[in-house]
Design a protein around this motif. Structure first.
Motif, mmCIF file in Angstrom:
data_model
loop_
_atom_site.group_PDB
_atom_site.id
_atom_site.type_symbol
_atom_site.label_atom_id
_atom_site.label_comp_id
_atom_site.label_asym_id
_atom_site.label_seq_id
_atom_site.Cartn_x
_atom_site.Cartn_y
_atom_site.Cartn_z
ATOM 1 N N GLY A 18 0.552 -0.982 0.155
ATOM 2 C CA GLY A 18 -0.120 -0.343 -0.196
ATOM 3 C C GLY A 18 0.966 1.125 -0.205
ATOM 4 N N VAL A 19 0.263 2.280 -0.910
ATOM 5 C CA VAL A 19 1.670 3.534 -0.565
ATOM 6 C C VAL A 19 0.344 4.641 -0.183
ATOM 7 C CG1 VAL A 19 2.403 4.773 -2.299
ATOM 8 C CG2 VAL A 19 2.420 2.512 -2.532
ATOM 9 N N THR A 20 1.292 5.323 0.801
ATOM 10 C CA THR A 20 0.559 6.608 0.608
ATOM 11 C C THR A 20 1.876 7.952 1.602
ATOM 12 O OG1 THR A 20 -1.475 7.505 2.507
ATOM 13 C CG2 THR A 20 -0.323 5.937 2.825
ATOM 14 N N ILE A 21 0.808 8.732 1.853
ATOM 15 C CA ILE A 21 1.572 10.096 2.365
ATOM 16 C C ILE A 21 4.029 9.931 2.161
ATOM 17 C CG2 ILE A 21 2.026 12.091 3.706
ATOM 18 C CD1 ILE A 21 -0.479 12.681 3.348
ATOM 19 N N PRO A 22 4.375 10.603 2.132
ATOM 20 C CA PRO A 22 4.261 11.107 0.400
ATOM 21 C C PRO A 22 4.868 10.959 -0.425
ATOM 22 C CG PRO A 22 6.201 11.196 1.661
ATOM 23 C CD PRO A 22 5.658 9.980 2.496
ATOM 24 N N HIS A 23 4.634 8.872 -1.204
ATOM 25 C CA HIS A 23 5.521 8.489 -2.134
ATOM 26 C C HIS A 23 4.734 7.974 -3.441
ATOM 27 C CE1 HIS A 23 8.652 8.127 0.599
ATOM 28 N NE2 HIS A 23 7.403 7.055 1.566
ATOM 29 N N LYS A 24 2.718 8.908 -3.210
ATOM 30 C CA LYS A 24 1.707 8.227 -4.150
ATOM 31 C C LYS A 24 2.871 8.511 -5.741
ATOM 32 C CE LYS A 24 -1.507 7.697 -1.504
ATOM 33 N NZ LYS A 24 -3.767 8.339 -1.991
ATOM 34 N N ILE A 25 2.786 9.975 -5.948
ATOM 35 C CA ILE A 25 2.993 10.429 -7.144
ATOM 36 C C ILE A 25 5.459 9.953 -7.637
ATOM 37 C CG2 ILE A 25 4.080 12.545 -8.551
ATOM 38 C CD1 ILE A 25 1.483 13.401 -6.563
ATOM 39 N N ALA A 26 5.730 9.906 -6.448
ATOM 40 C CA ALA A 26 6.859 9.300 -6.681
ATOM 41 C C ALA A 26 7.036 8.385 -6.820
ATOM 42 C CB ALA A 26 7.719 10.202 -5.511
ATOM 43 N N ILE A 27 6.690 7.136 -6.983
ATOM 44 C CA ILE A 27 6.780 6.452 -7.133
ATOM 45 C C ILE A 27 6.212 5.866 -8.390
ATOM 46 C CG2 ILE A 27 4.249 4.992 -6.442
ATOM 47 C CD1 ILE A 27 5.674 3.063 -4.545
ATOM 48 N N VAL A 28 5.841 6.271 -9.702
ATOM 49 C CA VAL A 28 5.068 5.854 -10.753
ATOM 50 C C VAL A 28 6.375 5.874 -11.472
ATOM 51 C CG1 VAL A 28 3.929 6.835 -12.309
ATOM 52 C CG2 VAL A 28 3.024 6.966 -10.341
ATOM 53 N N PRO A 29 6.852 6.702 -11.661
ATOM 54 C CA PRO A 29 8.358 6.472 -12.738
ATOM 55 C C PRO A 29 8.908 5.513 -11.780
ATOM 56 C CG PRO A 29 8.387 8.698 -11.714
ATOM 57 C CD PRO A 29 7.806 7.894 -10.992
ATOM 58 N N MET A 30 8.672 4.774 -10.770
ATOM 59 C CA MET A 30 10.010 3.484 -9.791
ATOM 60 C C MET A 30 9.956 2.569 -10.653
ATOM 61 S SD MET A 30 11.019 5.265 -6.945
ATOM 62 C CE MET A 30 11.479 7.423 -6.545
ATOM 63 N N LEU A 31 8.355 2.050 -11.294
ATOM 64 C CA LEU A 31 7.438 0.896 -10.775
ATOM 65 C C LEU A 31 8.220 0.115 -12.559
ATOM 66 C CD1 LEU A 31 4.059 1.420 -9.276
ATOM 67 C CD2 LEU A 31 6.219 0.323 -8.349
ATOM 68 N N ASP A 32 7.676 -0.929 -12.368
ATOM 69 C CA ASP A 32 7.906 -1.610 -13.827
ATOM 70 C C ASP A 32 6.609 -1.326 -14.882
ATOM 71 O OD1 ASP A 32 10.578 -2.937 -12.938
ATOM 72 O OD2 ASP A 32 8.990 -4.522 -11.893
ATOM 73 N N HIS A 33 5.217 -1.153 -13.498
ATOM 74 C CA HIS A 33 4.317 -0.860 -15.070
ATOM 75 C C HIS A 33 3.384 -0.189 -14.156
ATOM 76 C CE1 HIS A 33 1.307 -1.933 -18.102
ATOM 77 N NE2 HIS A 33 0.356 -2.119 -17.107
ATOM 78 N N VAL A 34 2.335 0.470 -14.580
ATOM 79 C CA VAL A 34 1.391 1.057 -13.533
ATOM 80 C C VAL A 34 0.542 0.741 -14.980
ATOM 81 C CG1 VAL A 34 2.396 2.526 -12.733
ATOM 82 C CG2 VAL A 34 1.901 3.044 -14.780
ATOM 83 N N THR A 35 -0.946 1.045 -13.799
ATOM 84 C CA THR A 35 -1.948 0.598 -14.622
ATOM 85 C C THR A 35 -2.480 1.534 -15.571
ATOM 86 O OG1 THR A 35 -3.672 1.331 -12.897
ATOM 87 C CG2 THR A 35 -3.065 -0.780 -13.340
ATOM 88 N N GLN A 36 -4.003 1.584 -16.918
ATOM 89 C CA GLN A 36 -4.241 2.933 -17.567
ATOM 90 C C GLN A 36 -4.609 4.124 -16.620
ATOM 91 O OE1 GLN A 36 -7.153 2.241 -20.118
ATOM 92 N NE2 GLN A 36 -6.629 4.041 -21.153
ATOM 93 N N ASN A 37 -5.143 3.478 -15.558
ATOM 94 C CA ASN A 37 -6.118 4.763 -14.238
ATOM 95 C C ASN A 37 -5.077 5.176 -13.614
ATOM 96 O OD1 ASN A 37 -8.447 5.871 -13.137
ATOM 97 N ND2 ASN A 37 -7.779 4.639 -10.968
ATOM 98 N N ALA A 38 -3.899 4.716 -13.396
ATOM 99 C CA ALA A 38 -2.996 4.638 -12.199
ATOM 100 C C ALA A 38 -2.074 6.181 -13.594
ATOM 101 C CB ALA A 38 -2.120 3.798 -11.748
ATOM 102 N N ARG A 39 -1.475 5.999 -15.078
ATOM 103 C CA ARG A 39 -1.042 6.686 -15.175
ATOM 104 C C ARG A 39 -2.269 8.194 -15.294
ATOM 105 N NH1 ARG A 39 3.505 6.040 -17.600
ATOM 106 N NH2 ARG A 39 3.425 3.985 -17.230
ATOM 107 N N LEU A 40 -3.365 7.867 -15.620
ATOM 108 C CA LEU A 40 -4.071 9.145 -15.992
ATOM 109 C C LEU A 40 -3.849 10.108 -14.988
ATOM 110 C CD1 LEU A 40 -6.174 9.670 -18.694
ATOM 111 C CD2 LEU A 40 -7.988 8.689 -16.991
ATOM 112 N N VAL A 41 -4.255 8.755 -13.476
ATOM 113 C CA VAL A 41 -3.780 9.794 -12.347
ATOM 114 C C VAL A 41 -3.042 10.216 -11.869
ATOM 115 C CG1 VAL A 41 -4.586 9.337 -9.751
ATOM 116 C CG2 VAL A 41 -6.128 8.653 -11.403
ATOM 117 N N GLY A 42 -1.094 9.675 -12.490
ATOM 118 C CA GLY A 42 -0.317 10.459 -12.311
ATOM 119 C C GLY A 42 0.161 10.034 -10.244
ATOM 120 N N ALA A 43 -0.865 8.999 -10.361
ATOM 121 C CA ALA A 43 0.042 8.610 -8.995
ATOM 122 C C ALA A 43 -0.594 7.029 -8.612
ATOM 123 C CB ALA A 43 -0.912 8.805 -7.318
ATOM 124 N N VAL A 44 -0.304 6.398 -7.933
ATOM 125 C CA VAL A 44 -0.239 4.899 -7.033
ATOM 126 C C VAL A 44 -0.286 5.476 -5.869
ATOM 127 C CG1 VAL A 44 1.312 2.784 -6.772
ATOM 128 C CG2 VAL A 44 1.101 4.053 -9.252
#
Ligand code: NAP
Length: 266
Positions: free
Chosen positions: A66-92
């Motif tokens: 589970g990912v919460t403050i302050p990592h939700k946005i910073a984590i996106v480029p560090m992952l191997d894949h993000v779902t379309q919804n998470a990519r749209l939102v820009g946060a995981v």
């Protein structure tokens, strides 16, 4: 709950960590569903996020985060894949660790928020919504509100440029919803959403003064502690339906648990 060598592990990562409620909710959910999974909090500083993810990729009995403050946005480029919804939102806000160690990010904040509203009898379709906040939770909620058929969505934020950028992105994704970064006349608003962290401390000001809001309108929070924020109190005094932040969390848990355990169920 008995934790054995067969138990799969989830971590909830945050900084600070003491406000985290998700671990207890996840453990209750896994126990209720008879799933041998345990969740524990992990205090991760922003500078250690990438190194933590590298370790998680190698931990064979960890199935997700589970990912919460302050990592939700910073984590996106560090992952191997993000779902379309998470990519749209820009946060995981949830990460699944696949058996090969790949880390897949998703975001169920928005879907959880909308489900939490409906339990309190609040629907978004064809309404005018005022959302305060354009951070990680705010981004997810704004896309979910537009995708749920809101007629108008007004987004305001302390940092105005973030509200403007979010309004543009949501408008592009959902052309049928009129999205602006302006404060509307409160008399025409059906739903007010506090998607900021303002209200967590007793000394916080109101994120928005509700004077002028109709009693028929609803007011929803993302904040879970305190359970009843000053804004929800003001809303209740005006006769509005109120939706606490806890509703959003409760409805995310089942969605998140299904996402991280998908490889264990197939
Ligand atoms: P975030 O990405 O850090 O965003 C924080 C938001 O609050 C931004 O819009 C920020 O504005 C605003 N803000 C912070 N301090 C402010 C201040 N003093 N005055 C005005 N605005 C201020 O955090 P987040 O992940 O979106 O989380 C926000 C809140 O949602 C937290 O309380 C979190 O616990 C809660 N949350 C609840 C759930 C749930 O399931 N109920 C799920 C996720 C999050 P700027 O852009 O100007 O900084």
């Amino acid at each position: 709950m008995e934790i054995t060598g067969k138990t799969a592990i989830m971590f909830v990562i945050a900084d600070p960590i003491d406000h985290v409620l998700g671990t207890a909710a996840l453990n209750t959910h896994f126990r209720r569903c008879g799933q041998d999974v345990a969740a524990a909090p992990l205090h991760v500083r922003p500078g250690d996020l990438e190194a933590t993810l590298d370790v998680v990729r190698r931990l064979q009995n960890v199935i997700g985060l589970g990912v919460t403050i302050p990592h939700k946005i910073a984590i996106v480029p560090m992952l191997d894949h993000v779902t379309q919804n998470a990519r749209l939102v820009g946060a995981v806000n949830f990460v699944r660790r696949d058996p090969d160690g790949r880390l897949i990010g998703d975001n169920v904040d928005g879907e959880g928020f909308i489900a939490g509203l409906s339990v309190h009898g609040v629907t978004v379709s064809d309404t005018t919504v005022l959302q305060v906040g354009a951070g990680g939770a705010g981004r997810a909620i704004a896309f979910a509100v537009a995708s749920s058929g809101a007629k108008k969505l007004n987004i305001v934020n302390r940092t105005k440029t973030k509200a403007e950028e979010l309004a543009r992105a949501v408008q592009e994704a959902y052309p049928d919803c009129a999205v602006t970064a302006q404060i509307p006349d409160l008399g025409g608003v059906d739903l007010v959403i506090n998607a900021t962290s303002v209200g967590m401390k007793a000394s916080d000001p109101l994120p928005l003064d509700l004077a002028g809001l109709r009693p028929a309108a609803a007011v929803a929070e993302v904040i879970m502690r305190p359970e009843t924020t000053a804004m929800l109190r003001q809303a209740a005094e005006r006769g509005c339906v109120t939706v606490p932040g806890r509703a959003m969390l409760d409805h995310q848990i089942a969605l998140a648990a299904a996402f991280v355990t998908v490889n264990r169920m197939t």
